[in-house]
Structure formats: C-alpha cells, structure tokens
Motif scaffolding. Structure first.
Motif, mmCIF file in Angstrom:
data_model
loop_
_atom_site.group_PDB
_atom_site.id
_atom_site.type_symbol
_atom_site.label_atom_id
_atom_site.label_comp_id
_atom_site.label_asym_id
_atom_site.label_seq_id
_atom_site.Cartn_x
_atom_site.Cartn_y
_atom_site.Cartn_z
ATOM 1 N N ARG A 195 0.752 -1.232 -0.108
ATOM 2 C CA ARG A 195 0.125 -0.110 -0.053
ATOM 3 C C ARG A 195 0.851 1.266 0.030
ATOM 4 O O ARG A 195 0.670 2.312 -0.823
ATOM 5 C CB ARG A 195 -0.722 0.046 1.159
ATOM 6 N N ILE A 196 1.889 1.284 0.904
ATOM 7 C CA ILE A 196 2.761 2.484 0.897
ATOM 8 C C ILE A 196 3.639 2.626 -0.247
ATOM 9 O O ILE A 196 3.831 3.662 -0.878
ATOM 10 C CB ILE A 196 3.525 2.683 2.239
ATOM 11 N N ASN A 197 4.538 1.484 -0.372
ATOM 12 C CA ASN A 197 5.417 1.479 -1.704
ATOM 13 C C ASN A 197 5.988 0.272 -1.770
ATOM 14 O O ASN A 197 6.877 -0.269 -1.032
ATOM 15 C CB ASN A 197 6.603 2.654 -1.399
ATOM 16 N N ALA A 225 4.804 6.217 5.824
ATOM 17 C CA ALA A 225 5.518 6.856 4.567
ATOM 18 C C ALA A 225 7.026 6.360 4.659
ATOM 19 O O ALA A 225 7.694 6.370 3.606
ATOM 20 C CB ALA A 225 5.372 8.267 4.237
ATOM 21 N N GLU A 275 1.086 8.368 3.951
ATOM 22 C CA GLU A 275 1.473 8.130 2.559
ATOM 23 C C GLU A 275 1.736 9.135 1.732
ATOM 24 O O GLU A 275 1.215 10.626 2.096
ATOM 25 C CB GLU A 275 0.425 7.152 2.088
#
Length: 430
Positions: free
Chosen positions: A203-205, A274, A313
């Motif tokens: 979801r974040i990266n 993040a 995020e």
C-alpha cells in the motif's frame, strides 16, 4: 544449522541405498528437514567472492536440495504432492538466490512466451476474485509478470501448483509487492505475510522491500533484503539485529515482526508509514520514548495539529486524481469518505468506514492522512466478539485507520474536493 546439515546429508546418502518400499516415508521426512534448512539459509547473506569458505554449508545445501529435488520429482503418487510442492519451490529459490557465480542460476532475459502464460493465469485468477473490481491487468502487474518470466523454473512450478499460483498472485497482484523477493526468499515472504506486513508494504510503496547487494571491507559483496525503518534501509534477514527507533526505543528485527503479527489483538507501538516501519502508536497518537518511559503525543490544541503527525503516505497529483476520481490542481484538498467490505454482499460483518484526507504539499504531491473510529480493545476470539455484540465499548480515533491496509477487502471512496480554508476547517472540526 551446521549440526542439522550434517545429519541431513547423511540421510540423503542413505536414501540412495534404501530399499524401494522404504523410500517414500524416508524421502518425505528428509524433504521436511531439508525445507527447514532452506528456510534457515535465507538468514545467511549470499556472498560474492572467490571460494567463500564461510558459505560452504549454503553451497553444499543447494547441491543436496538439488539431489533431493530430483528424487522428489519421481513421486507421482497424488497423496504426496502437497508435501513436496513447497520443497520444490524452495529448492529452486536457493538456486536463483545464489546466482550462477556461486553455482546457482541467473535470471534470463524476459521471455514473451512465459509472459503470455503468466498473463493467462493472472487473468483467470483475477476473474475468480469477487472483490477485485479491475479484472484487466494493470501496467505494474504486467511488469511483475515480465520480471517473473526471467525465472523459467519458477514459472514451470507455478503452472503445476494451484496453491502456489494463489500465494504468488496475492503477493504481486492483490498486495502489489515485488516478484523477485517472492521467488528468491520464500521463507521471508511467508514471515512478512504472517506478520500483516505484505499489504502494508504494497500500500505504501512496494519498492520499499528490496533485494540489495552491498559491499564492505570485511565480507566483500553480499546479498540482503531490506526494509526502511524510519527512512533508513535495514537488513531484515538477521532476526537478532537490533534497531533503534526515535525515542531510543530498541527492538530486534524478530520482535518487530512479532509486533505486526499481533496487530489483530493489540495495536502495538509500531506502524508502517511513509518512512517505513515507524515508532508510532495509532491509538495514542504518539511515539514511545524509552528515555522518558512514556508516550510523546502530539498537541491537539495546535491550530494545524495534523502537521505534527508522521505522514501516512505520499502520492502524486496524478495518483490522487486516479484514486479519488476527481480533478485536482495540486492546491485543492480532497476529503474522501471511505468504506471497506469483506464480501460482495450487504453482509454487515467485515465492514468498516473511515475518513481519508489528501493535503497538498504545494509541489504537486499529496500527503495522505487516514482517520477512523476503533474500539480500544479487540476481541481475541469468536466468543469474545459475540459477548460484546451491540454493547457500548471504549473507543478512540485511530491514525492511521488499520483498514487502509486491508487489501483482502474491497475498498471504495466518495470524495469531495475543497479549498484550503474548507480543508483546515474540516480538520479543526475533527
């Protein structure tokens, strides 16, 4: 590992002298032991230098696994197939992890025929997922299938193994993670999935989870897998390694995984944000200070209190427009009422709603903040859940709301574009 390794190698040599009628039970027991060794070997970084004596065992293990793999392939009895398929996968993984320079295998160039096979399997899998709205393959999904095509022995296993197909596509398509990590480090991926981190990373990266080669004067060049911890990439293969978070909060990598594994029961003092794994308690709205033996919480009386929060995020304006289906100019805010559900029906179970706020940085990017109401104590069993049904419970506003990570649920938004004054007024109202 050394002691177990010697024991298994002796058993392998005996296996080839065992009478036919005794081979199957002996082989299955050896497969189980060899699989445990293969799992343990992932914690030992692969080195890239001339005759590395320190990794003699892992090189010999790969050879032993190959011998056992050839033997396991002769088992055509359907009764034993589930027991050997995972071993076959891990025996292929160690070859690709070692690379040709260490006697293993290197990925080859992208194979269009293999890509087409994988596309066909992926499309069929997506069609069968009731909660996946977009049945077409996305650009990133096709890229991950192209990467996968470079590992032909893995592709062959995927074609023959329905359970492996499901695991792999949940990793690369549903959770949006990197194919390379799944193929080369299966035991690590099992741990990441069991720890509720797979969907968080995706979801974040998804690029946060990296297979890297690093060099130092002692060990030369070696291969590890890293995740960011408060913005710094750290090796996650060594479970005993200690990480120091802000507030001088120290924890081993194994304990970090345990915190995320227990998320269904207790919120814990870590979350994936993040900057990666971060010292942050979602219910307390603060981080744990070991120096003060207390939480350092934000000041909600501050006029722009959300600026004290660690950013959940960061996404581009284009990604925000695609997500919320609204036209955004990089200056406007976006407030999105969000909902998730665990089945494609009006069943009230496994449903939740929360608020997502996109705040512009002013440079074309958006900082994302998610807020949702949660009970302070989660039911640990079915009977606990029944006992609190329709009762009033102590609750809090969670930041971020945990449902934002629920890739196994369907998620939707109803978004409103507002100007800066209206956005700040909404935050003040909250």
């Amino acid at each position: 590992m050394k002691k177990i390794f010697k024991k298994v190698t002796k058993k392998i040599s005996k296996l080839f002298n065992t009478k036919e009628k005794k081979k199957i039970p002996t082989l299955l027991g050896l497969i189980h032991e060899m699989e445990q060794l293969l799992d343990s070997s992932e914690g030992q970084p692969v080195q890239f230098k001339q005759t590395p004596s320190s990794q003699f065992e892992i090189l010999a293990l790969a050879e032993g696994a190959q011998l056992l793999r050839n033997k396991a392939k002769s088992l055509v009895n359907r009764e034993y197939i589930p027991q050997i398929q995972q071993f076959l996968f891990k025996s292929v993984s160690i070859q690709y992890r070692l690379e040709a320079v260490n006697g293993g295998k290197d990925p080859i160039t992208v194979q269009s025929a293999q890509v087409n096979i994988l596309k066909s399997l992926a499309k069929k899998w997506k069609e069968e997922q009731a909660l996946l709205e977009n049945k077409a393959l996305t650009e990133n999904e096709i890229y991950q299938l192209q990467v996968t095509s470079q590992y032909p022995e893995f592709v062959e296993l995927v074609r023959q193994n329905g359970e492996l197909i499901g695991k792999f596509f949940r990793w690369v398509i549903r959770d949006k993670n990197e194919a390379k990590v799944f193929i080369e480090y299966p035991a690590l991926c099992e741990k990441i999935i069991a720890s509720n981190l797979s969907s968080r990373i995706g979801r974040i990266n998804s690029k946060d989870l990296k297979v890297k080669k690093v060099t130092n004067s002692e060990c030369g060049t070696y291969k590890i897998v890293t995740l960011p911890f408060e913005g710094i990439d750290r090796n996650i293969l060594d479970g005993d390694a200690i990480v120091t978070f802000r507030g001088n909060y120290k924890m081993s990598i194994s304990d970090v995984f345990k915190v995320f594994e227990d998320k269904d029961l207790r919120i814990g003092n870590l979350e994936y944000l993040a900057l990666g794994i971060t010292n942050w308690n979602c219910h307390k709205w603060g981080f744990w200070s070991a120096d003060k033996n207390a939480f350092e919480t934000i000041d909600l009386n501050h006029r722009q209190w959300w600026q004290q929060l660690p950013v959940f995020e960061v996404i581009s304006r284009e990604s925000a427009q695609q997500r919320y289906r609204q036209s955004l100019d990089g200056q406007s805010w976006c407030l999105a009422t969000s909902a998730t559900r665990g089945s494609a029906s009006l069943d009230y179970e496994n449903t939740h709603a929360f608020l997502e706020v996109a705040v512009p940085f002013g440079d074309g990017r958006y900082a994302i903040y998610d807020f949702g109401k949660f009970a302070k104590k989660f039911p640990a069993t079915f009977f606990e859940g029944v006992s609190i049904f329709c009762h009033n419970l102590l609750a809090t506003v969670s930041y971020p709301d945990g449902n934002v990570f629920y890739s196994h649920r369907q998620q939707t938004f109803h978004a409103f574009v507002v100007d800066e004054c209206q956005g700040k007024a909404a935050m003040e109202h909250m």
